[in-house]
Design a protein around this motif. Structure first.
Motif, short mmCIF file in Angstrom:
data_model
loop_
_atom_site.label_atom_id
_atom_site.label_comp_id
_atom_site.label_asym_id
_atom_site.label_seq_id
_atom_site.Cartn_x
_atom_site.Cartn_y
_atom_site.Cartn_z
N ARG A 306 0.83 -1.21 0.00
CA ARG A 306 0.00 0.00 0.00
C ARG A 306 0.87 1.26 0.00
NH1 ARG A 306 -2.26 -4.13 2.47
NH2 ARG A 306 -1.10 -3.88 4.41
N PHE A 307 0.32 2.28 -0.63
CA PHE A 307 1.01 3.56 -0.77
C PHE A 307 0.07 4.64 -0.23
CE2 PHE A 307 2.67 6.96 -3.85
CZ PHE A 307 3.73 7.28 -3.01
N TRP A 308 0.49 5.27 0.87
CA TRP A 308 -0.36 6.21 1.58
C TRP A 308 0.15 7.64 1.41
CZ3 TRP A 308 -4.68 4.06 3.54
CH2 TRP A 308 -4.65 2.70 3.87
N CYS A 309 -0.80 8.58 1.44
CA CYS A 309 -0.44 9.99 1.32
C CYS A 309 -1.20 10.80 2.37
CB CYS A 309 -0.76 10.51 -0.08
SG CYS A 309 -0.41 12.27 -0.33
N LEU A 310 -0.52 11.72 3.02
CA LEU A 310 -1.13 12.59 4.01
C LEU A 310 -0.84 14.04 3.65
CD1 LEU A 310 -2.63 12.57 6.81
CD2 LEU A 310 -0.37 12.84 7.85
N ASP A 311 -1.89 14.86 3.55
CA ASP A 311 -1.74 16.29 3.25
C ASP A 311 -1.38 17.01 4.55
OD1 ASP A 311 -1.84 18.89 2.49
OD2 ASP A 311 -3.95 18.87 1.86
N GLN A 321 -4.81 9.06 2.66
CA GLN A 321 -5.45 8.64 1.42
C GLN A 321 -4.58 7.56 0.76
OE1 GLN A 321 -8.43 9.89 0.46
NE2 GLN A 321 -8.45 11.20 2.30
N LYS A 322 -5.25 6.54 0.24
CA LYS A 322 -4.53 5.47 -0.44
C LYS A 322 -4.29 5.87 -1.89
CE LYS A 322 -5.59 1.32 0.74
NZ LYS A 322 -6.26 -0.01 0.84
N ARG A 323 -3.03 5.75 -2.32
CA ARG A 323 -2.66 6.06 -3.69
C ARG A 323 -2.35 4.76 -4.45
NH1 ARG A 323 -5.05 10.22 -2.81
NH2 ARG A 323 -4.07 12.28 -2.59
N ALA A 324 -1.87 4.90 -5.68
CA ALA A 324 -1.61 3.74 -6.53
C ALA A 324 -0.65 2.76 -5.85
CB ALA A 324 -1.02 4.20 -7.87
N THR A 325 -1.04 1.50 -5.81
CA THR A 325 -0.22 0.50 -5.15
C THR A 325 0.85 -0.03 -6.09
OG1 THR A 325 -1.76 -1.25 -5.76
CG2 THR A 325 -2.12 -0.18 -3.64
N GLY A 326 1.64 -0.95 -5.58
CA GLY A 326 2.70 -1.57 -6.36
C GLY A 326 3.04 -2.90 -5.75
#
Length: 569
Positions: A306-311, A321-326
């Motif tokens: 999982r790839f997470w992003c926090l503003d 927020q979950k972004r594009a995984t890999g």
């Protein structure tokens, strides 16, 4: 991170790794102080005496000459543990044992011994009756020692016995013979306090403790003794006569900096993680992959893709927020270059839970584009690599350290190479750098004043280190920097970054260090409580850094994000 280990040895580390030497776990240690009082503490080594004392360990009952020893709790700058209310007899061995509790289905018990006699010829030669695990230590005429390990008063064969000096360095290791014996030479024992450490597991022992079932038992024995003679001096922080512990001195806090570690008031990580990648780009904090399972357990179910992003600009109102995984990865590097996030290496577990570990290092490199929420491939690393770190200097990313895990094999290839990639040129390929003067993993890497700092880690002999090596791209050459303060273990699983023109490192013992303006020494400026390792520390301003995730050996994994506030930086 991963280390293979046998059924007889399992370390108490609530993180996604298994440490290779017993003294790098937290053990119970027993000794006497200058006044003859018995002291017991819980730490990584005989020198680590201020770690948190678990309540269960503090309940230990100590004996000398068959009589109980009355103790009281102690918590000061030099000792956190228990101390006898009266001096103990200097002629008799002090010993005790206590059950820590259940740890991942095993009943964990500590056994402690101390020989207070100043004359080794006075050490007792008889075993104690009705003792599950004990040692009998004898001095040898030529100056060494012979250690006999007894399990239920019978010789214990094929157990590994490790010898440590007071500063925490491993001085020797050997397996017991058919008589339960090992020998250490005069060159291995040191004047002052020495310690032996032994661990054993019975995988078939089953029972119930405090209403909970267990399926095995694990026992650890530490025994300390003193060798007469002049105690060897401590190793100064600016020397490297030992790669495994360059500076065993306890760091002193420099209050002049005015730094502090406080809650960030940001939302916690969406899952417990260690050995993950993290980077800050603009006002966004990104977190990729990591280990989510129990200590020493690796499987596809226990790794994150999982790839997470926090503003960060949203402050307390921010939400992950979950972004594009890999691919599922841990032990990877994640760095920012402009508005892109670069993902480098790591390893993937391809086995299911409960199956034999099948762990494979990767050579994958990719760039994330926030505007399109997509990943694009970049040139692959020249070889698969995990437990590495990387940093960006200008438009170039530099990769150091790590090893190659190759499926179910216990043999790992420690890398001797380092690489760079020009991120501004779409046609660029990885370029080799001058060969590093080390083979290390579990490092941290930071760019500072035009150079790359490779900090701490573990070497290919399984020894942790506080060593710092510096690569200068302008001359393609290596020099050695000042070692981190603290014991060798302090440099394991650290995190480092430069901000406001200064370089900072957060270490396993919870301390935050700042490199001096002259680059010749470190100052300890703050302490994180509880301590953590295999976390990430990232700057969000010239005078602020975030401490993200990671684990503590005693407590386990963290979701929380703390803030390091700097002043006078």
């Amino acid at each position: 991170m991963l280390f293979p280990y046998t059924i007889r040895f399992a370390l108490i580390a609530v993180a996604c790794l298994t440490l290779p030497t017993l003294a790098h776990a937290h053990m119970a240690w027993l000794s006497t102080d200058d006044d003859g009082h018995v002291v017991l503490w819980f730490g990584e080594s005989p020198n680590d005496r201020t770690y948190h004392m678990p309540e269960s360990i503090a309940k230990i009952e100590l004996q000398s000459n068959g009589s109980g020893i009355e103790t009281e709790s102690v918590k000061n700058d030099s000792l956190v543990g228990i101390r006898s209310t009266k001096p103990a007899p200097a002629s008799a061995e002090v010993a005790g044992r206590v059950t820590y509790g259940l740890y991942h289905g095993t009943k964990l018990t500590y056994h402690v011994e101390h020989l207070p006699q100043s004359d080794p010829s006075k050490w007792p030669v008889d075993a104690r009756a009705q003792t599950p695990l004990q040692s009998v230590i004898r001095s040898l005429p030529e100056g060494g020692i012979r250690v006999t390990i007894l399990h239920h008063e019978k010789p214990a064969k094929d157990l590994e016995v490790k010898l440590y000096c007071e500063e925490g360095h491993e001085e020797g290791a050997a397996k017991t013979d058919i008589a339960g014996m090992v020998t250490f030479t005069a060159s291995q024992v040191e004047p002052g306090l020495n310690a032996i450490v032994v661990g054993m597991t019975d995988p078939d022992a089953k029972g119930t403790l405090d209403g909970e079932d267990y399926g095995s038992t694990t026992d650890y024995l530490t025994a300390t003794f003193r060798i007469p003679g002049e105690v060897r001096g401590e190793i100064p922080s600016n020397t490297t006569s030992r790669d495994d512990a360059s500076n065993p001195q306890r760091p002193e806090m420099d209050d002049a900096i005015g730094a502090s570690v406080v809650p960030s008031n940001l939302p916690e990580l969406p899952e417990e993680l260690t050995s993950f990648g993290a980077a800050v780009s603009g006002q966004s904090l990104y977190v990729y992959g990591g280990h989510t399972g129990n200590a020493h357990s690796y499987s596809t179910q226990e790794q994150s893709n999982r790839f997470w992003c926090l503003d960060l600009s949203a402050g307390e109102q921010a939400a992950w927020q979950k972004r594009a995984t890999g691919p599922s990865l841990q032990g990877l590097a994640l760095v920012a270059h402009g508005d892109r996030i670069i993902r480098i290496g790591g390893f993937t577990a391809v086995n299911a839970a409960g199956e034999t570990h099948d762990l494979r290092s990767q050579n994958l490199v990719a760039a994330y584009h926030p505007a399109t929420n997509t990943w694009t491939d970049l040139p692959s690393l020249p070889e698969p690599r995990s437990s590495l770190d990387a940093a960006v200097l200008g438009d170039t990313v530099y990769v150091f350290g790590g090893w190659k895990l190759d499926g179910q094999s216990d043999d790992s290839q420690w890398h001797t190479t380092a690489w760079s990639l020009d991120l501004s040129d779409d046609t660029s390929e990885w370029q080799s750098l001058a060969q590093p003067p080390f083979q290390r993993r579990a490092i941290s890497v930071a760019a500072h004043e035009g150079k790359l700092y490779v900090i701490g880690g573990m070497n290919s002999q399984g020894k942790t280190t506080t060593r710092v090596d510096i690569y200068d791209p302008s001359s393609n050459a290596w020099t050695q920097g000042p070692s981190l303060p603290g014991s060798g273990m302090s440099g394991f699983g650290s995190s480092s970054f430069a901000t406001g023109g200064r370089l900072y490192v957060s270490t396993l013992d919870g301390r935050v260090h700042q490199l001096g303006e002259d680059g010749a020494s470190w100052r300890t400026i703050a302490k994180c409580n509880p301590a953590r390792f295999f976390h990430r520390m990232l700057p969000i301003a010239d005078d602020e850094l975030l401490m993200i995730g990671g684990a503590n050996m005693e407590i386990g994994k963290f979701k929380q994000i703390d803030r390091i506030k700097l002043s006078g930086h």
